[in-house]
Write a protein that holds these residues in place. Structure first.
Motif, short mmCIF file in Angstrom:
data_model
loop_
_atom_site.label_atom_id
_atom_site.label_comp_id
_atom_site.label_asym_id
_atom_site.label_seq_id
_atom_site.Cartn_x
_atom_site.Cartn_y
_atom_site.Cartn_z
N SER A 147 0.80 -1.23 0.00
CA SER A 147 0.00 0.00 0.00
C SER A 147 0.83 1.27 0.00
O SER A 147 0.56 2.20 -0.76
N ILE A 148 1.85 1.32 0.81
CA ILE A 148 2.71 2.51 0.87
C ILE A 148 4.03 2.23 0.15
O ILE A 148 4.49 3.03 -0.66
N ALA A 149 4.60 1.04 0.44
CA ALA A 149 5.93 0.73 -0.11
C ALA A 149 5.93 0.74 -1.63
O ALA A 149 6.84 1.28 -2.26
N GLY A 229 4.61 0.99 5.21
CA GLY A 229 5.20 2.33 5.23
C GLY A 229 6.64 2.33 5.72
O GLY A 229 7.47 3.08 5.22
N ARG A 230 6.91 1.45 6.67
CA ARG A 230 8.26 1.41 7.26
C ARG A 230 9.27 0.64 6.39
O ARG A 230 10.46 0.94 6.42
N ALA A 231 8.76 -0.36 5.67
CA ALA A 231 9.67 -1.22 4.90
C ALA A 231 10.27 -0.45 3.73
O ALA A 231 9.62 0.42 3.15
N GLN A 232 11.50 -0.79 3.40
CA GLN A 232 12.16 -0.14 2.26
C GLN A 232 11.54 -0.58 0.94
O GLN A 232 11.41 0.19 0.01
N SER A 235 8.46 -5.95 -1.14
CA SER A 235 8.77 -7.37 -0.93
C SER A 235 9.21 -7.62 0.51
O SER A 235 8.88 -8.65 1.11
N SER A 236 9.95 -6.66 1.09
CA SER A 236 10.37 -6.81 2.50
C SER A 236 9.15 -6.77 3.40
O SER A 236 9.06 -7.51 4.38
N LEU A 241 5.46 -9.41 7.08
CA LEU A 241 4.06 -9.64 7.48
C LEU A 241 3.70 -11.12 7.45
O LEU A 241 2.99 -11.61 8.33
N LEU A 242 4.21 -11.83 6.44
CA LEU A 242 3.93 -13.27 6.38
C LEU A 242 4.59 -14.00 7.56
O LEU A 242 4.02 -14.93 8.12
#
Lengths: 468, 234
Positions: A147-149, A229-232, A235-236, A241-242
């Motif tokens: 959503s954000i990444a 939002g925090r992840a670079q 995919s990260s 999350l998984l």
């Protein structure tokens, strides 16, 4: 602004083929679980109706019968099947929901499962609750991880921020959009179940049930968007999350159940029954055996009636003796049931603490509790049946004692109308307030996770719109 | 309209932009040329307030963007190198959404006018953006800028990946926008388009603006020679 972002995200998501596929697949799973449950429900309902009719007909056709013989003949107590029960069967597949009511014996499903409590604490059946608790959050993760990444990767985030949207507004709007999709699935499921099962619905309990799931989905949506939002990279975010989903749904519940069982083990079925038998024979303190108890009772009754022998009594002493033995048995049962209940509570406390790490556990316990299918719910049913059984047995023993027969007259028969007048067992499920009274820690955990998710989101307002 | 005063930025101690001074007046198009890492995108990001300067000021319409980011951003439209829209929304819906974010609500006829002005074919208006070429997405981006009624347009490699015709159309569009008084700052590698479109050209190297000139002052061959000369400097 949030409303605008929410509506845009919802529109875009609902048009997205991948989302349509995932949501459709989840809906299919829900429908499948409802359908398989419906098959089992129809089978169960038919079998129960048939058995209940047969038992009732047999009881009513006893005719003139010996009350003690009738106590051995027994009857059955059925737990009603409702909409919530079908949504979340909880531990009922393991414990069952039919108990035989008879003299001398407390028939309890807990005995059958006493040495396998770990099984009681896990859900391995494919049922709607499993899809609602594990699969819908997985869908939320798939909806939200990019959503954000991904928008940051594509440069859209810069445009959005320049147009006047803040990161916080974007996150909130997007999380609400995904949440509304999950709510749609939840409501569709409940509507489908209501169509399939109908019947009386406890609206207040259903409302709280839906609120718990809604809160759970909201925190999953918020946390997923936050991680995005925090992840670079998107995919990260997906990997993280998984991983969290696996820990929540599989690892923590399994470890917690095993930890609970090893810290607070329950006796095996054989050991449990042997201990009950021993206490009943030798007395609760080990110094009050059954023959001595009977002798003391005999002396007391003879004195009460001012006679020298049982044969002189105007009543049937056998009925009094049986009732006294029954009451002693009840004390033994209360003692062991109490110990069992205490151990179950200790095991549950471990699960409750574990839910701090995995809100999946909190919603699972709340869901079962509100559906009335938790172990506490089962024990409540069992206690109600036991209360009924005691009253039922006492009625029969009193008839045996004071109905006009003499001691030793085992062939005496009470009239058919007496048996037909005995009340049937009816069970009133305890409702939401009672269910939540045992589950406030889970409710607190769910609220705490929700506040954590809100806090996380608030802290993310300064995250960069640039890729690093 | 777009002004930089001694604008400097470092990353991990490495200077990315050194004492940049430039000014783009309304109606002007300023093209920043330079190799990768020359500081062009850093400059754009400083004007967008996505980065904070170590020194100096970036100003839009007289507003220091670091001090008044909301006010400054209200005057800026930005089109990234590879503009992406919401693929499951049409160009029209994308435009309506991006415009609504600025607080502006337009009727469909007005939105159609912006899209037409930006050069998007009418039959593409209601087509989902997933089927758009980069050129069509660029045009929708321009329509978003027009609808915002921004005074400053910032572009990062706008013609990268466009075919010559689309690139030419884009250049014409920029010229038209400049006629409306929009000040444009674009970072680009495309010397030909810079020469054709820009009113001012700046050549950047290692974070420094090493040359600033007007295209009128020099021919195409001259610009290329100058650029290569600057790039070959140690």
């Amino acid at each position: 602004m949030i409303r605008l972002i929410f509506l845009n995200e919802l529109k875009g998501s609902l048009r997205d083929r991948r989302v349509q596929l995932l949501a459709g697949f989840t809906l299919l799973l829900l429908a499948l679980s409802a359908w398989t449950g419906h098959g089992a429900y129809e089978h169960l309902q038919a079998a129960r109706s048939k058995a209940a009719e047969k038992a009732e007909a047999q009881w009513d056709s006893l005719g003139d019968y010996n009350p003690h013989g009738a106590a051995h003949y027994g009857t059955y107590a059925y737990r009603p099947l409702g909409l919530l029960r079908m949504l979340d069967a909880g531990v009922q597949p393991y414990t069952g929901d039919v108990l035989k009511v008879e003299g001398h014996v407390q028939n309890e499903a807990m005995y059958a499962e006493a040495s396998r409590s770990t099984s009681l604490m896990r859900l391995s059946q494919f049922q709607p609750a499993l899809v609602l608790q594990a699969i819908v959050p997985l869908l939320l993760i798939f909806l939200a991880f990019g959503s954000i990444a991904r928008e940051r990767e594509q440069g859209v985030l810069k445009m959005l921020v320049l147009q006047g949207a803040s990161i916080l507004q974007l996150m909130a709007g997007k999380a609400l959009a995904y949440w509304s999709i999950s709510l749609g699935l939840l409501l569709a499921m409940v509507a489908l179940m209501a169509l399939l099962y109908g019947g009386q619905v406890d609206w207040a309990t259903l409302g709280v049930f839906l609120l718990c799931y809604a809160l759970y989905y909201l925190l999953v949506a918020l946390l997923s968007v936050y991680v995005s939002g925090r992840a670079q990279r998107s995919s990260s975010a997906l990997a993280l999350l998984l991983g969290a989903w696996l820990v929540w749904v599989f690892i923590v519940p399994k470890l917690a159940a095993q930890l609970g069982q090893s810290l607070y083990p329950l006796p095996s079925r054989i050991a449990f029954e042997e201990q009950m038998q021993e206490d009943r024979q030798k007395g609760l303190d080990g110094h009050n055996p059954s023959d001595q108890r009977r002798k003391a009772l005999e002396e007391q009754v003879l004195k009460e009636y001012g006679v020298d022998s049982i044969a002189q009594l105007p009543i049937n002493f056998d009925g009094i003796a049986m009732q006294a033995d029954e009451e002693y048995g009840n004390q033994v049962w209360d003692k062991h049931f109490g110990q069992y209940f205490q151990t179950i509570q200790q095991q549950n406390r471990v699960i409750q603490w574990a839910s701090v790490l995995a809100p999946f556990l909190a919603v699972r316990n709340l869901s079962m509790a509100l559906a009335g299918t938790s172990l506490y719910g089962h024990l409540h049913f069992q206690r109600s049946v036991e209360d009924y059984r005691r009253h039922w047995v006492k009625t029969l023993n009193d008839k045996h004692a004071y109905g006009g027969s003499q001691s030793g007259d085992w062939g005496w028969k009470a009239e058919a109308a007496f048996f037909q007048s005995m009340e049937d067992f009816t069970y009133q499920p305890p409702g939401a307030r009672w269910a939540l009274s045992n589950r406030w820690p889970e409710l607190a955990v769910l609220l705490a996770w929700f506040l954590l998710a809100i806090g996380a989101l608030a802290s993310a307002k300064r995250i960069s719109v640039l890729e690093t | 309209m777009i002004e930089a005063y001694n604008l400097s930025k470092s990353f991990n101690g490495q200077p990315a932009l050194k004492q940049l001074n430039l000014a783009v007046a309304p109606g002007e198009i300023y093209a920043l040329l330079g190799a990768n890492g020359a500081g062009k995108t850093t400059t754009i990001h400083l004007f967008l307030n996505f980065l904070k300067p170590d020194e100096g000021e970036a100003r839009i319409d007289g507003q220091n963007v670091a001090a008044n980011p909301q006010r400054a951003r209200a005057q800026i439209a930005y089109i990234p190198e590879n503009i992406q829209l919401y693929p499951n929304l049409s160009g029209m819906e994308n435009l309506a959404y991006f415009s609504a974010l600025t607080g502006k609500k337009y009727e469909r006829a007005e939105l159609e006018m912006f899209l037409t002005e930006a050069g998007l074919e009418p039959e593409a208006f209601d087509k989902r953006a997933r089927y758009y070429s980069k050129g069509m997405r660029q045009k929708t981006g321009i329509a978003i800028a027009l609808a915002k009624q921004a005074k400053a347009l910032l572009l990062d490699e706008p013609t990268s990946g466009l075919d010559p015709q689309a690139s030419n159309e884009f250049a014409s569009l920029l010229k038209r926008l400049s006629e409306y008084g929009i000040a444009t700052l674009m970072a680009t590698h495309d010397l030909f388009r810079a020469k054709e479109t820009a009113t001012h050209i700046g050549i950047m190297r290692s974070g420094e603006l090493v040359q600033s000139l007007r295209p009128k002052e020099i021919g195409q061959a001259g610009l290329e020679a100058l650029y290569l000369q600057q790039m070959s400097q140690p």
